[in-house]
Design a protein around this motif. Structure first.
Motif, mmCIF file in Angstrom:
data_model
loop_
_atom_site.group_PDB
_atom_site.id
_atom_site.type_symbol
_atom_site.label_atom_id
_atom_site.label_comp_id
_atom_site.label_asym_id
_atom_site.label_seq_id
_atom_site.Cartn_x
_atom_site.Cartn_y
_atom_site.Cartn_z
ATOM 1 N N MET A 1 -6.106 -86.566 75.935
ATOM 2 C CA MET A 1 -6.586 -86.965 74.621
ATOM 3 C C MET A 1 -6.034 -86.005 73.578
ATOM 4 S SD MET A 1 -10.503 -87.510 73.559
ATOM 5 C CE MET A 1 -10.956 -87.826 71.902
ATOM 6 N N PRO A 2 -5.275 -86.509 72.599
ATOM 7 C CA PRO A 2 -4.701 -85.615 71.597
ATOM 8 C C PRO A 2 -5.763 -85.100 70.638
ATOM 9 C CG PRO A 2 -4.181 -87.889 71.077
ATOM 10 C CD PRO A 2 -4.872 -87.889 72.412
ATOM 11 N N THR A 3 -5.639 -83.852 70.278
ATOM 12 C CA THR A 3 -6.556 -83.279 69.297
ATOM 13 C C THR A 3 -5.834 -83.190 67.966
ATOM 14 O OG1 THR A 3 -5.888 -81.044 69.904
ATOM 15 C CG2 THR A 3 -7.832 -81.933 71.007
ATOM 16 N N HIS A 4 -6.502 -83.598 66.909
ATOM 17 C CA HIS A 4 -5.929 -83.567 65.572
ATOM 18 C C HIS A 4 -6.408 -82.319 64.859
ATOM 19 C CE1 HIS A 4 -4.498 -87.636 66.108
ATOM 20 N NE2 HIS A 4 -5.709 -87.989 66.524
ATOM 21 N N LYS A 5 -5.487 -81.614 64.244
ATOM 22 C CA LYS A 5 -5.822 -80.388 63.513
ATOM 23 C C LYS A 5 -6.077 -80.709 62.047
ATOM 24 C CE LYS A 5 -5.272 -77.647 66.982
ATOM 25 N NZ LYS A 5 -6.406 -77.016 67.580
ATOM 26 N N GLY A 6 -6.896 -79.891 61.396
ATOM 27 C CA GLY A 6 -7.186 -80.070 59.981
ATOM 28 C C GLY A 6 -8.498 -80.796 59.766
ATOM 29 N N THR A 7 -8.788 -81.083 58.499
ATOM 30 C CA THR A 7 -10.035 -81.755 58.152
ATOM 31 C C THR A 7 -9.735 -83.055 57.425
ATOM 32 O OG1 THR A 7 -10.214 -80.611 56.049
ATOM 33 C CG2 THR A 7 -11.299 -79.590 57.927
ATOM 34 N N LYS A 8 -10.617 -84.024 57.617
ATOM 35 C CA LYS A 8 -10.511 -85.313 56.937
ATOM 36 C C LYS A 8 -11.918 -85.716 56.531
ATOM 37 C CE LYS A 8 -9.541 -90.144 57.732
ATOM 38 N NZ LYS A 8 -9.435 -91.171 58.749
ATOM 39 N N GLN A 9 -12.147 -85.839 55.229
ATOM 40 C CA GLN A 9 -13.478 -86.200 54.753
ATOM 41 C C GLN A 9 -13.737 -87.678 55.015
ATOM 42 O OE1 GLN A 9 -14.628 -84.756 50.967
ATOM 43 N NE2 GLN A 9 -16.497 -85.954 50.921
ATOM 44 N N ILE A 10 -14.939 -87.967 55.508
ATOM 45 C CA ILE A 10 -15.328 -89.336 55.832
ATOM 46 C C ILE A 10 -16.262 -89.888 54.770
ATOM 47 C CG2 ILE A 10 -16.515 -90.771 57.516
ATOM 48 C CD1 ILE A 10 -15.591 -88.645 59.594
ATOM 49 N N ALA A 11 -17.273 -89.101 54.402
ATOM 50 C CA ALA A 11 -18.256 -89.566 53.416
ATOM 51 C C ALA A 11 -18.713 -88.372 52.585
ATOM 52 C CB ALA A 11 -19.447 -90.201 54.110
ATOM 53 N N GLY A 12 -19.062 -88.655 51.338
ATOM 54 C CA GLY A 12 -19.569 -87.626 50.443
ATOM 55 C C GLY A 12 -20.885 -88.075 49.831
ATOM 56 N N ASN A 13 -21.618 -87.128 49.297
ATOM 57 C CA ASN A 13 -22.914 -87.414 48.682
ATOM 58 C C ASN A 13 -22.861 -86.943 47.228
ATOM 59 O OD1 ASN A 13 -25.562 -87.867 48.081
ATOM 60 N ND2 ASN A 13 -26.398 -86.581 49.703
ATOM 61 N N ARG A 14 -22.308 -87.799 46.352
ATOM 62 C CA ARG A 14 -22.180 -87.418 44.946
ATOM 63 C C ARG A 14 -23.530 -87.350 44.246
ATOM 64 N NH1 ARG A 14 -17.799 -91.026 42.240
ATOM 65 N NH2 ARG A 14 -18.383 -92.566 43.786
ATOM 66 N N LYS A 15 -24.488 -88.113 44.727
ATOM 67 C CA LYS A 15 -25.825 -88.101 44.111
ATOM 68 C C LYS A 15 -26.483 -86.730 44.243
ATOM 69 C CE LYS A 15 -30.154 -90.570 44.018
ATOM 70 N NZ LYS A 15 -31.195 -91.104 44.818
ATOM 71 N N ARG A 117 -13.678 -83.140 65.606
ATOM 72 C CA ARG A 117 -15.126 -83.080 65.776
ATOM 73 C C ARG A 117 -15.795 -83.463 64.464
ATOM 74 N NH1 ARG A 117 -13.841 -79.901 69.905
ATOM 75 N NH2 ARG A 117 -15.335 -79.298 71.469
ATOM 76 N N VAL A 118 -16.937 -84.136 64.559
ATOM 77 C CA VAL A 118 -17.665 -84.554 63.357
ATOM 78 C C VAL A 118 -18.544 -83.398 62.895
ATOM 79 C CG1 VAL A 118 -19.271 -86.223 62.382
ATOM 80 C CG2 VAL A 118 -17.662 -86.942 64.137
ATOM 81 N N LYS A 119 -18.389 -83.017 61.643
ATOM 82 C CA LYS A 119 -19.165 -81.918 61.059
ATOM 83 C C LYS A 119 -19.881 -82.407 59.802
ATOM 84 C CE LYS A 119 -17.499 -78.590 63.718
ATOM 85 N NZ LYS A 119 -18.290 -77.682 64.515
ATOM 86 N N VAL A 120 -20.969 -81.719 59.463
ATOM 87 C CA VAL A 120 -21.745 -82.026 58.261
ATOM 88 C C VAL A 120 -21.772 -80.772 57.400
ATOM 89 C CG1 VAL A 120 -23.981 -82.760 57.376
ATOM 90 C CG2 VAL A 120 -23.214 -83.568 59.586
#
Length: 156
Positions: A1-15, A117-120
């Protein structure tokens, strides 16, 4: 399983930035099921009214909506279920002490992938009053107007 480096934003909370002053930021992992991870990768997440609390020494996120995976079957979980956040015990205790002070809340600011990995991203926040919201909106519109004038006069 390939691992992807870096970050990619999925969702934001502008409120959250509209309703709160963000004083500290923390990063936490989140405990998800298989079909939830697939749904998160597809971007089917809503953080709008979600919040976090420390319960029995564990950090939990409430009211985070992760839509059911379309191709999932019996393995899909309830979209609004409570999910456990993963942090070191010392950090959780430190956050719990800060939350016991008046007016503080722990709010999810964004959900992102970091090295597959999913982070918050959590923000320790203090609520804004109505006049604070008006002042920040006036400040934002004044900055926008100045930028527009600078751009039209060729100063940019």
């Amino acid at each position: 399983m390939p691992t992807h480096k870096g970050t990619k934003q999925i969702a934001g909370n502008r409120k959250a930035f509209h309703d709160y002053f963000i004083e500290d930021r923390y990063e936490a992992g989140i405990e998800l099921c298989g079909t939830e991870v697939k749904s998160v990768r597809a971007g089917k997440v809503n953080l709008k009214d979600s919040f976090c609390q420390v319960k029995n020494g564990e950090l939990m996120v409430y009211a985070m909506h992760i839509s059911p995976y379309e191709k999932g079957n019996i393995f899909n979980r309830e979209p609004m279920r409570d999910r456990r956040l993963l942090m070191h015990k010392r950090e959780i205790l430190r956050i719990q002490q800060r939350l016991q002070q008046d007016g503080y809340a722990l709010i999810p600011l964004s959900l992102y992938l970091k090295d597959s990995r999913v982070k918050v991203e959590l923000g320790l926040a203090k609520g804004k009053k109505l006049y604070d919201k008006r002042a920040s909106e006036a400040e934002r519109s004044a900055k926008r107007e100045m930028d527009r004038e600078m751009k039209s006069h060729g100063r940019y």
